[in-house]
Scaffold this active site. Sequence first.
Site, PDB file in Angstrom:
ATOM      1  CE  LYS A 185      24.651 -10.372 -25.851  1.00 33.17           C
ATOM      2  NZ  LYS A 185      25.726  -9.575 -25.279  1.00 33.17           N
ATOM      3  NE  ARG A 186      19.154 -14.200 -17.053  1.00 30.35           N
ATOM      4  CZ  ARG A 186      18.859 -14.287 -15.760  1.00 30.35           C
ATOM      5  NH1 ARG A 186      19.771 -14.648 -14.879  1.00 30.35           N
ATOM      6  NH2 ARG A 186      17.627 -14.051 -15.326  1.00 30.35           N
TER       7      ARG A 186
ATOM      8  CB  THR B 167      32.209  -9.331 -19.389  1.00 29.28           C
ATOM      9  OG1 THR B 167      31.039 -10.008 -18.924  1.00 29.28           O
ATOM     10  CG2 THR B 167      32.516  -8.157 -18.500  1.00 29.28           C
TER      11      THR B 167
ATOM     12  CE  LYS C  32      33.335 -13.540 -19.884  1.00 28.06           C
ATOM     13  NZ  LYS C  32      32.016 -13.610 -19.236  1.00 28.06           N
TER      14      LYS C  32
ATOM     15  CE  LYS D 137      21.694  -8.730 -21.026  1.00 26.80           C
ATOM     16  NZ  LYS D 137      23.079  -8.224 -20.920  1.00 26.80           N
TER      17      LYS D 137
ATOM     18  CG  HIS E  62      27.667  -3.625 -11.965  1.00 28.12           C
ATOM     19  ND1 HIS E  62      28.758  -4.182 -12.600  1.00 28.12           N
ATOM     20  CD2 HIS E  62      27.998  -3.503 -10.672  1.00 28.12           C
ATOM     21  CE1 HIS E  62      29.709  -4.399 -11.707  1.00 28.12           C
ATOM     22  NE2 HIS E  62      29.272  -3.996 -10.520  1.00 28.12           N
TER      23      HIS E  62
HETATM   24  C1  26W Z   1      17.516  -5.834  -8.365  1.00 28.87           C
HETATM   25  C2  26W Z   1      17.608  -6.725  -9.562  1.00 28.87           C
HETATM   26  C3  26W Z   1      18.903  -6.611 -10.232  1.00 28.87           C
HETATM   27  C4  26W Z   1      19.858  -7.596 -10.087  1.00 28.87           C
HETATM   28  C5  26W Z   1      21.088  -7.485 -10.719  1.00 28.87           C
HETATM   29  C6  26W Z   1      19.188  -5.515 -11.030  1.00 28.87           C
HETATM   30  C7  26W Z   1      20.395  -5.408 -11.655  1.00 28.87           C
HETATM   31  C8  26W Z   1      21.355  -6.379 -11.497  1.00 28.87           C
HETATM   32  C9  26W Z   1      22.705  -6.237 -12.144  1.00 28.87           C
HETATM   33  C10 26W Z   1      23.281  -4.885 -11.795  1.00 28.87           C
HETATM   34  C11 26W Z   1      22.647  -6.484 -13.604  1.00 28.87           C
HETATM   35  C12 26W Z   1      23.981  -6.806 -14.212  1.00 28.87           C
HETATM   36  O1  26W Z   1      24.442  -7.924 -14.134  1.00 28.87           O
HETATM   37  N1  26W Z   1      24.606  -5.843 -14.889  1.00 28.87           N
HETATM   38  C13 26W Z   1      25.695  -6.143 -15.789  1.00 28.87           C
HETATM   39  O2  26W Z   1      26.936  -5.955 -15.167  1.00 28.87           O
HETATM   40  C14 26W Z   1      28.002  -6.360 -15.995  1.00 28.87           C
HETATM   41  C15 26W Z   1      29.271  -6.242 -15.208  1.00 28.87           C
HETATM   42  O3  26W Z   1      29.577  -4.913 -14.961  1.00 28.87           O
HETATM   43  C16 26W Z   1      28.033  -5.518 -17.263  1.00 28.87           C
HETATM   44  O4  26W Z   1      29.047  -6.004 -18.112  1.00 28.87           O
HETATM   45  C17 26W Z   1      26.686  -5.605 -17.984  1.00 28.87           C
HETATM   46  O5  26W Z   1      26.669  -4.723 -19.083  1.00 28.87           O
HETATM   47  C18 26W Z   1      25.569  -5.258 -17.025  1.00 28.87           C
HETATM   48  O6  26W Z   1      24.306  -5.491 -17.630  1.00 28.87           O
END
Ligand code: 26W
Length: 780
Positions: free
Chosen positions: A513-514, A621, A625, A519, A326
Amino acid sequence: MNRITSQNIETFLLQNYGKSIKTASTIELYNAVSRVALGCVADKMYSNSGKKRAGYLSAEYLVGRVIYANLYNMGEIDTVRKILEEKGIDLEKFEEIEDLALGNGGLGRLAACFLDSAATCSIPLDGYGIRYRYGLFKQSLVDGFQTEGADDWQRFGDPWSIRREEDVVEIVFGDQEVKAVPYDMPIIGYGGDMVNTLRLWQSEPKVPFDFIAFNDEKYSDAVKEKNRAEDISRILYPKDDTYEGKKLRLKQQYLFSSASLQDIVRKLKRAGRSPKDIGEYYSLQLNDTHPVVAIPELIRILVEEEELSFSTALKIAEKVFAYTNHTIMPEALEKWDVKLFKAVLPKVYPYVRKINSSLKNQLKKLNIPQEELKKYSIIEDNKIFMARMAIYATHSINGVAQIHTEILKNTALPEWYKIYPQRFNNKTNGITQRRWLALANQELSSLISTKIGEGWITDLSQLKALEKLKGDEEFLHQLREVKQLKKNQLAAYIEKNEGIKIDTSFIFDVQIKRLHEYKRQLLNAFSILDTYYGIKEGRIKDFKPTVYIFGAKAAPGYFRAKGIIKLINEISRLIREDPVVNKFMQVVFISNYNVSYAEKIVPAADISEQISTAGTEASGTGNMKLMLNGALTIGTYDGANVEIVQQAGEENNYIFGARVEDIAEIEASYNPSALIEKNPRLKVVVEALIDGTLRDEGTEMFQELYDSITEGASWHKPDHYYLMLDFIDYCDTRLRANQDFKDPRLIAEKSLMNIANAGSFSSDRTIKQYAEEIWQLGNK
Ligand code: 26W
């Protein structure tokens, strides 16, 4: 399926609280309706066709409010509305019940959309995760600064969960042993025919407390082990941007990975099957690397408890598991310190080493030269690289949008693509139209259904039929009326919630978004400043008034992201206090952005800001929406934006900025300071950070932002995300869109084209692709 009746609800209220519908509090009513509804579907939760199932292993589920979506999918929402109305109670009362926020952002929300879609599409998919005691923190804004509070979601009770004492498993760590207790939530498909489960594990002590210590009046010693056990599932880590090798986080990951595998193995045995046949009955999807420790854990179980050889067990793991990536942000890639891993999971570590040795043998067979081995190595420099283990020991690795998958293959992981090309595949993300259109925007839903029927609720591609209404003046007018209504509703909510009044005749320009540098909320802020100066100086004329709405949480320790929040609030103040410009512009940063807030903002948006640096947003995503609800995208060629404009037409959206290839080309020679010196518009907005125009109240946050652009910091280059590079194009593109909004008919037509072409972004489409192409569940 049993139906919900007012009698059932009355009975529940009487038995549990000695009350009636009329006298019950909101929370009591919520518990009663939820519990009665659960009773209508619970029998279906545990029915198993005996065919192959899939499991989704995810550390996060960002579910949002549960009650409306469940009642809607059961077909009971109107019944309940009527029951309550008869007693003079509004169904909207349940908006007081807060969200279930066991996730950070996109990855967790995607998991929730997938569960809804799978149940609706009759795909047997169970979710597995962690029952965090505290979900994602609550955000409030104090003088424009973010502050965090605990999300104590269980204080309302948890009527949608069933605790399954008989399915408790034990989890062994190097320094403690705990019980993992499952709580099951029903995942109700639309129409109520299929009910899957989301099983969330909670960590508890094996012994409730130490009697001897208690007897000796050592009260805190008596509960020490209890607290230590409960710590493991106490809190959701609020970082979704940087990886930190925290011991507790590894314990969380192992807790739910091991518990889920033990659960599945036990289910197989109960059904009279052999665990070595697990690949015939289960496919397990790893949602990013967070559950990747499940790979060595499964191998351990098969070797130690089922007496299989290591190589047989490894082959089984490869068949069972598939991995979704992701993010390619290097700082987010998980790698565990060997020492820590060994101390926390001494029984698992040997299997990580064996997997690594097996990889080395394999690479030799493939004639990979010695000097390239390092790139692949699962254990290197005293670190365990989880993504590498996930690629080596699974049969599928997928990206979440076309461009993201291409980047994985060609840039991020080319060495792996070289040896395992057939493992790489794309599954472009999607969203559930039940929550994001049917529930969030009932007015638009009804309008659509009067024109093309209700088929789109389970087959979103049917929206395409709306294209023929492009020249239908009445329909375009109705579309505009719906948008205006949703804007009015949002404005009323923001006034109530934030105490801020919004002029609903303004364009609603939205970035939700976050908060993260990649971003580029900061780029948005700079561009707003540029427009502010442009209007003041008379450079910008005939500006169509616009309100810029932001919603974002920053990770609590992410200083720079918090600086951006403060900055946006300062720009908001600057504009508000300017009597000339405040007739044309307003900036609103709403507090505590979450799923329920999104359900109000998304339908009201005119413009969707999707402005990440090309190559950084895996998919996005929120972009889908907003498109589905008729917003026009201002965006870069990044993530799913690429596919959105492919579907809806570039002419119906606003694409700007450098592409991935452009950035690759200039990367080495990029000099933001030269751009700033050359262009006075850039200079003015960047200098505003430090020349006293905007004030950070002595925190030096703005100086730090300034430095990040001009000098860089830590391993970041100056202007690491190319804000200066895209700035002018972005501002000009926004102004072009602004001028288009003077022609409401033109905008309605573009809006219609976006709605009509949003069909392929249903998570129904995505989850069917997982089921057929990765899990091989066949056509369901
Ligand atoms: C280890 C810390 C950490 C925690 C969570 C690193 C990374 C994450 C996730 C992988 C971040 C995340 O939410 N990624 C998002 O995933 C969505 C669903 O696929 C995508 O639509 C977003 O572009 C992507 O940033």
